[in-house]
Design an enzyme around this catalytic site. Structure first.
Site, short mmCIF file in Angstrom:
data_model
loop_
_atom_site.label_atom_id
_atom_site.label_comp_id
_atom_site.label_asym_id
_atom_site.label_seq_id
_atom_site.Cartn_x
_atom_site.Cartn_y
_atom_site.Cartn_z
N CYS A 116 0.70 -1.10 0.05
CA CYS A 116 0.25 0.05 -0.04
C CYS A 116 1.20 1.37 -0.18
O CYS A 116 0.35 1.91 -0.38
CB CYS A 116 -0.87 0.05 1.38
SG CYS A 116 -1.92 -1.80 1.23
N HIS A 256 -2.69 6.60 3.32
CA HIS A 256 -3.28 5.42 3.19
C HIS A 256 -5.07 4.71 3.37
O HIS A 256 -4.73 5.49 4.78
CB HIS A 256 -2.44 3.98 3.60
CG HIS A 256 -3.21 2.82 2.46
ND1 HIS A 256 -3.70 2.83 1.67
CD2 HIS A 256 -2.89 1.77 3.56
CE1 HIS A 256 -3.97 1.63 1.58
NE2 HIS A 256 -3.20 0.72 2.63
N ASN A 286 -10.34 -0.59 0.57
CA ASN A 286 -8.88 -0.15 0.21
C ASN A 286 -7.53 -0.40 -0.88
O ASN A 286 -8.28 -1.69 -0.60
CB ASN A 286 -8.56 -1.12 1.28
CG ASN A 286 -6.70 -1.33 1.92
OD1 ASN A 286 -6.26 -0.66 0.95
ND2 ASN A 286 -6.11 -1.43 2.98
O1 UT7 Z 1 -3.71 -1.84 3.74
C1 UT7 Z 1 -2.73 -2.43 3.84
C2 UT7 Z 1 -3.20 -2.27 5.50
N1 UT7 Z 1 -4.23 -2.97 6.44
C3 UT7 Z 1 -4.87 -2.17 7.24
O2 UT7 Z 1 -4.38 -1.48 7.98
C4 UT7 Z 1 -5.56 -3.54 7.90
C5 UT7 Z 1 -5.58 -3.13 9.21
N2 UT7 Z 1 -6.56 -3.37 10.43
C6 UT7 Z 1 -7.85 -3.62 10.18
O3 UT7 Z 1 -8.18 -2.54 9.81
C7 UT7 Z 1 -9.13 -4.25 11.77
O4 UT7 Z 1 -8.20 -4.67 12.50
C8 UT7 Z 1 -9.72 -4.49 11.15
C9 UT7 Z 1 -11.15 -3.99 10.03
C10 UT7 Z 1 -9.30 -5.81 10.21
C11 UT7 Z 1 -10.32 -5.52 11.90
O5 UT7 Z 1 -11.11 -5.02 12.82
P1 UT7 Z 1 -11.39 -4.98 14.69
O6 UT7 Z 1 -11.88 -4.13 15.08
O7 UT7 Z 1 -9.30 -5.12 14.87
O8 UT7 Z 1 -11.55 -6.18 14.49
P2 UT7 Z 1 -10.54 -7.90 15.03
O9 UT7 Z 1 -10.03 -8.50 14.34
O10 UT7 Z 1 -10.67 -7.12 16.39
O11 UT7 Z 1 -12.60 -8.77 15.37
C12 UT7 Z 1 -12.63 -8.12 16.50
C13 UT7 Z 1 -14.48 -9.06 16.12
C14 UT7 Z 1 -13.87 -10.98 15.93
O12 UT7 Z 1 -15.15 -11.27 16.66
P3 UT7 Z 1 -14.29 -11.69 18.38
O13 UT7 Z 1 -13.56 -13.32 18.66
O14 UT7 Z 1 -14.26 -11.14 19.34
O15 UT7 Z 1 -16.38 -12.74 18.99
C15 UT7 Z 1 -13.83 -10.96 14.64
O16 UT7 Z 1 -14.24 -12.89 14.35
O17 UT7 Z 1 -15.05 -8.99 14.99
C16 UT7 Z 1 -15.53 -10.40 14.62
N3 UT7 Z 1 -15.63 -10.13 13.04
C17 UT7 Z 1 -16.17 -9.73 12.01
N4 UT7 Z 1 -17.71 -10.01 13.01
C18 UT7 Z 1 -18.15 -9.04 11.81
C19 UT7 Z 1 -14.22 -9.93 12.50
N5 UT7 Z 1 -14.43 -9.49 10.74
C20 UT7 Z 1 -16.28 -9.76 11.06
C21 UT7 Z 1 -17.07 -8.83 9.43
N6 UT7 Z 1 -17.98 -9.35 10.79
N7 UT7 Z 1 -16.87 -8.97 8.88
#
Ligand code: UT7
Length: 329
Positions: A116, A256, A286
């Site tokens: 990115c 980004h 993204n």
């Molecule tokens: O461009 C390259 C660089 N990339 C980035 O910068 C991406 C960086 N990371 C992020 O943007 C975020 O970490 C994500 C958007 C990928 C994830 O968001 P988060 O707030 O960090 O969520 P999480 O991974 O901590 O997940 C929280 C909960 C989990 O459930 P439990 O374990 O708490 O029960 C996930 O399983 O949300 C769940 N979850 C979802 N639920 C509904 C993860 N994805 C989804 C979804 N819908 N799509």
């Protein structure tokens, strides 16, 4: 001899017609519009549909629009740099394919893989060719067909990514406009958090790699999130301090577009006013290397000659950086 700076003198862009909404995604995986918007700020993303269409399809559209807007003929272009992680093929380079399709014959052309951060890496390479006088008209065409690498059975990654391409023309400027300062970094330790396992020379494609879904993006979202906030903030701080910039004398900040919460965190750490931060993630998601130039394309009409713009990027590698540019037109 007046000092030469490398200035953006035009922007072209292309996003495909097909809109993949959160509602449609919620019929594909266990997710909701509320979760996606709340955790990422993304409402929709655009997807390139069509058999055999690769990233060059979008890059060609962006370059053609750029040439038309700037009145530059393909013959005048002398360098084409294509930042992408989703080129049409492993080889040859998508830069060469785009040149062929557009009719650019007097340039040398190559791809760069900086995730990115690709656009900022590409602009910096262009800057050096321009400032040394070796090249006069450089196109950086950054594009991604992220949908080709996205696993639409994985709810943790499939809401994030979209397709698109944008191209900028970079030319010598003799009035001091253009790139003023840049800092770039990389750390291969990050490969454990964001990668595509198979398809390269370490794990060539096989029935097994396809069966194991190893050709898709694998991401540890939380780790990438933390590194993105920390490293984009640090790089931006370096640029602000080195150039005596404060929220008072910056006109715009472009990060980004990975996650609205990441952008907000960096903005808060920098003490920047909300209205100076340019955002289009809600409608494109993204788009990796294309994200910063697509933002330039979206907001081009708002910029005035002399505007101070700070850019920050973070991506796979890890790669990251920040730059201070002044708008040239
Ligand atoms: O461009 C390259 C660089 N990339 C980035 O910068 C991406 C960086 N990371 C992020 O943007 C975020 O970490 C994500 C958007 C990928 C994830 O968001 P988060 O707030 O960090 O969520 P999480 O991974 O901590 O997940 C929280 C909960 C989990 O459930 P439990 O374990 O708490 O029960 C996930 O399983 O949300 C769940 N979850 C979802 N639920 C509904 C993860 N994805 C989804 C979804 N819908 N799509």
């Amino acid at each position: 001899m007046p000092k030469i700076t490398a200035a953006i003198t035009g922007v072209g862009g292309y996003i495909p017609d097909y809109v993949l909404t959160n509602e449609e995604l919620s019929r594909m995986v266990d997710t909701t519009d509320e979760w996606i918007v709340g955790h990422t700020g993304i409402h929709e993303r655009h997807i390139l549909k069509g058999e055999g269409l690769g990233m060059s399809e979008m890059g060609v559209q962006a370059v053609k629009q750029l040439l038309e807007k700037t009145g530059v003929s393909p013959d005048e272009v002398d360098l084409v740099i294509c930042p992408t992680v989703t080129g049409d093929m492993i080889f040859p380079s998508t830069a060469c394919i785009i040149c062929d399709k557009v009719g650019i014959k007097n340039a040398f052309a190559f791809d760069i893989n900086a995730g990115c951060s690709g656009f900022l890496y590409g602009y910096t390479i262009a800057k050096n060719f321009i400032e040394t006088g070796m090249r006069k008209k450089v196109i950086v065409v950054a594009g991604e067909k992220m949908s080709a690498l996205t696993d639409y059975t994985d709810r943790k990654t499939c809401p994030l990514f979209g397709d698109g391409a944008a191209a900028v023309l970079i030319e010598p400027n003799y009035d001091g406009f253009g790139m003023q300062d840049v800092t770039l970094h990389s750390d291969g330790m990050g490969r454990q958090f964001l990668y595509q396992k198979a398809g390269g020379s370490a794990y060539p494609p096989s029935e097994e790699t396809v069966r194991n879904r190893e050709h898709f993006i694998i991401q540890d979202g939380n780790s990438v999130y933390k590194h993105a906030v920390t490293n984009m903030s640090a790089a931006t701080t370096t640029i602000l301090n080195r150039n005596s910039l404060t929220s008072d004398n910056i006109d715009y900040f472009i990060s980004h577009q990975a996650n609205l919460r990441i952008i907000d965190s960096v903005r808060n750490r920098m003490g920047l006013e909300e209205e100076k931060v340019l955002i289009n993630i809600h409608r494109v998601g993204n788009t990796s290397a294309a994200s910063v130039p697509l933002c330039l394309w979206d907001f081009e009409k708002r910029f005035k000659k002399g505007d101070s713009i700070v850019i920050a990027t973070f991506g796979a590698g890890f790669t990251w950086g920040a730059a201070y540019i002044t708008w040239a037109y």
